[in-house]
Design a protein around this motif. Structure first.
Motif, PDB file in Angstrom:
ATOM      1  N   THR A 100      -6.580   6.417  -7.169  1.00 24.60           N
ATOM      2  CA  THR A 100      -7.286   7.767  -7.279  1.00 24.60           C
ATOM      3  C   THR A 100      -7.476   7.414  -9.174  1.00 24.60           C
ATOM      4  O   THR A 100      -7.079   6.559  -9.570  1.00 24.60           O
ATOM      5  N   LEU A 105       0.639  -1.436  -0.171  1.00 25.35           N
ATOM      6  CA  LEU A 105       0.124  -0.225  -0.409  1.00 25.35           C
ATOM      7  C   LEU A 105       0.663   0.652   0.435  1.00 25.35           C
ATOM      8  O   LEU A 105       0.561   2.416  -0.654  1.00 25.35           O
ATOM      9  N   ASP A 106       1.891   1.111   0.322  1.00 22.93           N
ATOM     10  CA  ASP A 106       2.750   2.558   0.596  1.00 22.93           C
ATOM     11  C   ASP A 106       3.218   3.338  -1.024  1.00 22.93           C
ATOM     12  O   ASP A 106       3.379   3.582  -1.108  1.00 22.93           O
ATOM     13  N   GLU A 160       0.614   3.979  -2.925  1.00 17.19           N
ATOM     14  CA  GLU A 160       0.676   5.300  -2.226  1.00 17.19           C
ATOM     15  C   GLU A 160       1.483   6.425  -2.744  1.00 17.19           C
ATOM     16  O   GLU A 160       1.531   7.714  -3.392  1.00 17.19           O
ATOM     17  N   GLN A 161       2.764   5.944  -3.020  1.00 12.22           N
ATOM     18  CA  GLN A 161       3.950   6.539  -3.191  1.00 12.22           C
ATOM     19  C   GLN A 161       3.661   7.390  -4.904  1.00 12.22           C
ATOM     20  O   GLN A 161       3.839   8.643  -5.244  1.00 12.22           O
ATOM     21  N   LEU A 200     -10.305   3.409   1.689  1.00 10.48           N
ATOM     22  CA  LEU A 200      -9.146   3.126   0.668  1.00 10.48           C
ATOM     23  C   LEU A 200      -9.431   3.780  -1.058  1.00 10.48           C
ATOM     24  O   LEU A 200     -10.862   3.453  -0.923  1.00 10.48           O
ATOM     25  N   TRP A 210      -1.153   5.624  -6.441  1.00  8.69           N
ATOM     26  CA  TRP A 210      -2.273   5.456  -7.168  1.00  8.69           C
ATOM     27  C   TRP A 210      -3.893   5.267  -6.466  1.00  8.69           C
ATOM     28  O   TRP A 210      -4.985   4.663  -6.699  1.00  8.69           O
ATOM     29  N   ILE A 211      -3.017   4.974  -4.969  1.00  8.63           N
ATOM     30  CA  ILE A 211      -4.574   5.009  -3.912  1.00  8.63           C
ATOM     31  C   ILE A 211      -4.034   5.985  -3.388  1.00  8.63           C
ATOM     32  O   ILE A 211      -3.152   6.672  -3.021  1.00  8.63           O
ATOM     33  N   LYS A 212      -4.997   6.290  -2.254  1.00  8.93           N
ATOM     34  CA  LYS A 212      -5.238   7.485  -1.152  1.00  8.93           C
ATOM     35  C   LYS A 212      -5.960   7.151  -0.167  1.00  8.93           C
ATOM     36  O   LYS A 212      -6.617   6.402  -0.248  1.00  8.93           O
ATOM     37  N   ARG A 213      -4.864   7.288   0.939  1.00 11.82           N
ATOM     38  CA  ARG A 213      -5.920   6.938   2.381  1.00 11.82           C
ATOM     39  C   ARG A 213      -6.472   7.682   2.530  1.00 11.82           C
ATOM     40  O   ARG A 213      -5.530   9.239   3.077  1.00 11.82           O
ATOM     41  N   GLU A 214      -7.711   7.271   2.864  1.00 10.92           N
ATOM     42  CA  GLU A 214      -8.352   8.702   3.926  1.00 10.92           C
ATOM     43  C   GLU A 214      -7.962   8.854   4.896  1.00 10.92           C
ATOM     44  O   GLU A 214      -8.281   7.774   5.652  1.00 10.92           O
TER      45      GLU A 214
END
Length: 156
Positions: free
Chosen positions: A92, A68-69, A72-73, A89, A76-80
């Motif tokens: 994006t 996930l890290d 996110e880097q 999750l 491609w994903i965002k942790r709300e």
């Protein structure tokens, strides 16, 4: 050599070569197989938290955190942000595009590979594979319940 052992060796080689081929397709998009599976779960609405993803992929939360890290880097994903322990999750727009492109490329690669087989042969292989998966699933469910009585999630 026994036919069942020959068959297992063939399946083992196929799995290795297919995995390597699909990893090459994904690496051209700067993705790993594990990252692709996470994007797939999010894109298809089959999971929305790290806990749900870890359960469905049958991986430890610690292992998933690194995946996930990196997602996110990559943007491609965002942790709300959340006041609860469960952090939703989201894909994006870039993550959705990356997933769609990866799915398209994987489908094309597999279609090209399996073009050597007729539709009937593919259907027969799928039916036989499904039968074996069901057999293994029956055994796995029994063993899984014994070892993990609170986890009964299917693998993908």
């Amino acid at each position: 050599m026994a036919p069942s052992l020959r068959f297992w060796l063939t399946l083992s080689k196929l799995h290795h070569l297919l995995s390597r081929r699909l990893e090459q397709v994904l690496s051209s998009l700067e993705l790993t197989g594990a990252q692709y599976r996470v994007l797939k779960l999010l894109a298809e609405g089959k999971a929305s938290s790290a806990g749900e993803i870890a359960q469905q992929l049958d991986v430890s939360p610690g292992n998933l955190t690194g995946i996930l890290d990196r997602l996110e880097q990559g943007g491609w994903i965002k942790r709300e942000e959340s006041c609860t322990r469960r952090r939703p999750l989201q894909l994006t727009p870039e993550g959705k595009e990356r997933y769609q492109e990866a799915a398209r490329r994987l489908a094309n690669s597999l279609q090209e590979l399996f073009a050597t087989l007729s539709p009937n042969e593919l259907a027969e292989l799928e039916a036989l594979g499904t039968r074996l998966l069901e057999r293994l699933g029956e055994e796995s469910r029994y063993e899984h319940r014994e070892a993990h009585p609170f986890r009964d999630a299917p693998r993908i």
